[in-house]
Motif scaffolding. Sequence first.
Motif, PDB file in Angstrom:
ATOM      1  N   LYS A   1      -7.107   5.170   2.546  1.00  0.00           N
ATOM      2  CA  LYS A   1      -6.983   3.962   3.037  1.00  0.00           C
ATOM      3  C   LYS A   1      -5.752   3.562   3.874  1.00  0.00           C
ATOM      4  O   LYS A   1      -5.862   2.197   4.652  1.00  0.00           O
ATOM      5  CB  LYS A   1      -6.687   2.965   1.572  1.00  0.00           C
ATOM      6  CG  LYS A   1      -7.973   2.990   0.813  1.00  0.00           C
ATOM      7  CD  LYS A   1      -7.603   2.333  -0.531  1.00  0.00           C
ATOM      8  CE  LYS A   1      -8.740   2.246  -1.506  1.00  0.00           C
ATOM      9  NZ  LYS A   1      -8.741   1.451  -2.975  1.00  0.00           N
TER      10      LYS A   1
ATOM     11  N   PHE B   1       1.765   3.878  -3.305  1.00  0.00           N
ATOM     12  CA  PHE B   1       1.089   5.049  -2.876  1.00  0.00           C
ATOM     13  C   PHE B   1       2.224   6.267  -3.389  1.00  0.00           C
ATOM     14  O   PHE B   1       1.905   7.341  -4.111  1.00  0.00           O
ATOM     15  CB  PHE B   1       0.578   5.541  -1.523  1.00  0.00           C
ATOM     16  CG  PHE B   1      -0.108   6.630  -1.282  1.00  0.00           C
ATOM     17  CD1 PHE B   1      -1.225   7.164  -2.019  1.00  0.00           C
ATOM     18  CD2 PHE B   1       0.473   7.412  -0.271  1.00  0.00           C
ATOM     19  CE1 PHE B   1      -1.416   8.545  -1.883  1.00  0.00           C
ATOM     20  CE2 PHE B   1      -0.029   8.817  -0.018  1.00  0.00           C
ATOM     21  CZ  PHE B   1      -1.014   9.119  -0.655  1.00  0.00           C
TER      22      PHE B   1
ATOM     23  N   ASP C   1      -8.405  10.883  -6.169  1.00  0.00           N
ATOM     24  CA  ASP C   1      -7.746   9.540  -6.429  1.00  0.00           C
ATOM     25  C   ASP C   1      -6.596   9.558  -5.098  1.00  0.00           C
ATOM     26  O   ASP C   1      -6.547   8.433  -4.355  1.00  0.00           O
ATOM     27  CB  ASP C   1      -7.043   9.476  -7.725  1.00  0.00           C
ATOM     28  CG  ASP C   1      -8.186   9.190  -8.847  1.00  0.00           C
ATOM     29  OD1 ASP C   1      -9.120   8.662  -8.324  1.00  0.00           O
ATOM     30  OD2 ASP C   1      -7.686   9.567  -9.941  1.00  0.00           O
TER      31      ASP C   1
ATOM     32  N   THR D   1       0.861  -1.154   0.048  1.00  0.00           N
ATOM     33  CA  THR D   1       0.138   0.134  -0.047  1.00  0.00           C
ATOM     34  C   THR D   1       0.648   1.328   0.091  1.00  0.00           C
ATOM     35  O   THR D   1       0.511   2.291  -0.987  1.00  0.00           O
ATOM     36  CB  THR D   1      -0.840   0.003   1.161  1.00  0.00           C
ATOM     37  OG1 THR D   1      -1.602  -1.183   1.320  1.00  0.00           O
ATOM     38  CG2 THR D   1      -1.790   1.147   1.236  1.00  0.00           C
TER      39      THR D   1
ATOM     40  N   ASP E   1      -6.801   7.221  -1.768  1.00  0.00           N
ATOM     41  CA  ASP E   1      -5.442   5.895  -1.433  1.00  0.00           C
ATOM     42  C   ASP E   1      -4.870   6.515  -0.062  1.00  0.00           C
ATOM     43  O   ASP E   1      -4.461   5.555   0.895  1.00  0.00           O
ATOM     44  CB  ASP E   1      -4.482   6.326  -2.557  1.00  0.00           C
ATOM     45  CG  ASP E   1      -4.755   5.609  -3.671  1.00  0.00           C
ATOM     46  OD1 ASP E   1      -5.916   4.616  -3.584  1.00  0.00           O
ATOM     47  OD2 ASP E   1      -4.194   5.858  -4.685  1.00  0.00           O
TER      48      ASP E   1
END
Length: 231
Positions: A115, A19, A108, A15, A112
Motif C-alpha cells: 500500500k 506501519f 499483513d 500510512t 501494508d
Amino acid sequence: MIFDGKSIQTVADETIYPFLNNLLLAEDETVVRETLNKIRTLANFGIERKNFLGLQKVLCHKDIDIARSSLDLLREMHPGIVKEVELRSDVLESMYPFFCDQVLSTPDIAIDSLKILDVLIDYGIVGDYKNLQKALLHKNDKVAYLVLDVLRKIKRLIGETKIERVNLVRTEISRESEEKVLEKRVQQIKEKSFEEPVQKEEEIQSRIIEVLKKNPKYVDGLKEIKSKYKR
C-alpha cells in the motif's frame, strides 16, 4: 491516486508512521532492528517522537540491545517544541528499498508495504524492485496479485518494455528535463525505424547470396538475363 491532492506528509502521518510503529512489534528481531534504523534516519531529519509511540513498547523488548536502541532514539528525537518538519521525497526514496524488503514478510506486513509502495509510485518515487519480483512467488495469493499490480504500475510509470531495471523517477522533474527525455525517446524511435529496414534488406541480400552459392545454375541464368537486356 490513493492520496490525490494530499501532501507527502499526510501520506506519512496516515500510512508510513503507523506501519513503522507496527513493525517495531514484529517477532523477527532483524525486522525490529532495521525499523529502528529507518526511524533513526527520520529522526536525523527532525521528525518528532510523537510519531513513533511504538518506541516506548520496544523498551520492554527481550533483547537488551534493541531496548537500549529504542531508549537512545527516544532521548535523541525532538520532543516537538518546534514546528513539525516536513517529510521530504528524497527521504522516502532512501527508504524505498526497506519497504520492498518487507513485501517478502508475512501477509499483513507485505500488504501494508505494498500500500505504501503504491502511494510512493503515485508520487513518482520509484527505485530498484528486484525484491518485488521475488514476492511474485509469495505463498499468499493476495500478496502475489498485489505485487503484480504494483509491478505493472511501475512499468507504466517508467515506460520500460522489460521489468529488469528501473531508474529513479521524481515528480519534481523540470519541464526542460521532460522535453529532453521526450526528444531522446523520439530520436530512439526514429533510429529504430531506420535500422529495421536496413537490417531487413541486408538479411534478404545475405540469403540471396547464400542461395546463389549453393546453386551455380541460378548465377548462369542471371548472367544470361543481364546480357539479354543490357543496353
